[in-house]
Design an enzyme around this catalytic site. Structure first.
Site, short mmCIF file in Angstrom:
data_model
loop_
_atom_site.label_atom_id
_atom_site.label_comp_id
_atom_site.label_asym_id
_atom_site.label_seq_id
_atom_site.Cartn_x
_atom_site.Cartn_y
_atom_site.Cartn_z
N VAL A 240 -1.04 -7.86 -10.77
CA VAL A 240 -0.97 -7.25 -9.52
C VAL A 240 0.26 -7.52 -8.78
CG1 VAL A 240 -2.02 -6.81 -6.96
CG2 VAL A 240 -3.50 -6.98 -9.01
N HIS A 241 1.25 -6.68 -8.42
CA HIS A 241 2.45 -6.69 -7.83
C HIS A 241 2.57 -6.73 -6.32
CE1 HIS A 241 4.29 -6.72 -11.84
NE2 HIS A 241 3.57 -5.55 -12.03
N ALA A 242 2.44 -7.91 -5.77
CA ALA A 242 2.17 -7.83 -4.28
C ALA A 242 3.57 -7.54 -3.60
CB ALA A 242 1.75 -9.23 -3.83
#
Length: 343
Positions: A240-242
């Site tokens: 997940v690319h925060a």
């Protein structure tokens, strides 16, 4: 899954929430013959590691496995704990009772030497901690390598680190010890952060374990609840690319799921097909500065200009774990820990 004769295993740990998860698995898996556990400073001080290890073995219903106290600091560096991750007691501040068991009357290096050479089959050594004890063993008793089948160590990273942007904690804590490990002359498997962070137990399973009436399974649930999925992963191990502001982004991280951490290295011992490895040159950066403690993994398909102009350097070839079957290892862990309490 059916297993052959149990694999003789010795764990060197710094228990530690996820070391405790690994110990629970090792005690309860029918394919592992846990012959000894040695303790080293890391997640907490070495006396706390001994206490935590004895408590976990007792809770898991382990047989009388010898446990020995090892190095209380790295070879060169000052000791640096990870209490901000593992709690002040190293076990998530769960308030666990003091163990009734006592450690062996020998030090860790002596116990490692004795148990490795006494094993009727070559031992698989599984360090899940800074590698100080292992380095001292290899320098003091190099003859032990003749009865070591493989060393599967939790440490290092081919990508991003956690102690620094490029260094993983266990290697960063004692880089010189890690460099000595790479000269062991036995097959090495690196279970690093590239796979370590991906094996996450879904929240529903964590909650189910925490409501178990069996002490070992319940402890596993409480420990997993203290190890939320690593930032950048979901309960299925998907990246997940925060956003840069740290808010987590859409979908975000499931903070109630729990990472298996070190326990994945034990899963890889009994079920190596769940881990995809690549044999690659690896070295440890020892120079002072921002790269100290980095495991430099050479993933290039051909040599570059540095080697062409300066010549190649001898580097250890390591089976580096880069991909992992997350559902397979989660299922293996849960089945093992829960089944082990019913016998």
């Amino acid at each position: 899954m059916t297993y052959g004769p149990p694999i003789p295993v010795i764990i060197d740990c710094d228990t530690g929430v996820d070391d405790a998860l690994a110990l629970l698995f090792a005690v309860r898996h029918p394919g592992i013959d846990l012959r000894a556990v040695t303790c080293v400073a890391g997640n907490t001080d070495v006396d706390g590691v001994v206490r935590n290890t004895l408590t976990v073995l007792e809770t898991a219903g382990a047989p009388d496995v010898p446990v020995a106290r090892g190095a209380e600091r790295p070879l060169i560096e000052a000791p640096r704990s990870a209490s901000h991750v593992h709690g002040h007691d190293g076990m998530g501040d769960l308030g666990l009772p003091a163990p009734r068991r006592t450690p062996a009357d020998v030090d860790a290096v002596t116990l490692l030497h004795r148990e490795i050479l006494a094993s009727p089959r070559p031992v698989t050594l599984v360090p899940t901690a800074p590698l100080t004890n292992i380095a001292l063993l290899l320098r003091t008793h190099p003859e032990v390598t003749r009865n070591i089948e493989r060393i599967v160590f939790m440490g290092g990273a081919a990508g991003a680190g956690n102690a620094t942007p490029v260094a993983e904690f266990n290697v960063w804590h004692d880089p010189e010890a890690a460099a000595i490990l790479l000269t062991a002359g036995v097959p090495l498997t690196m279970y690093g952060l590239d796979v370590f962070n991906r094996v996450v137990v879904p929240a529903a399973e964590v909650h189910r374990l925490r409501t178990s009436t069996e002490p070992g399974a319940r402890l596993a649930g409480d420990l997993l609840a203290h190890r939320p999925a690593a930032p950048g992963t979901t309960a299925g191990g998907t990246a997940v690319h925060a956003p840069a502001d740290g808010t987590g982004g859409t979908g975000g991280t499931d903070e109630t799921a729990g990472g298996l951490g070190d326990a994945g290295a034990l899963c890889a011992v009994v079920d190596p097909r769940g881990l995809t490895t690549y044999r690659l040159p690896v070295e440890v950066s020892l120079a002072p500065g921002p790269a100290r403690g980095q495991t430099v993994v050479d993933r290039r398909s051909r040599i570059g200009e540095a080697e062409l102009h300066e010549g190649t350097r001898e580097q250890a070839l390591v089976d580096v774990g880069l991909e992992v079957d997350v559902p397979r290892y989660v299922k293996l862990y849960l089945e093992t820990v829960e089944a082990g309490g019913t016998g």
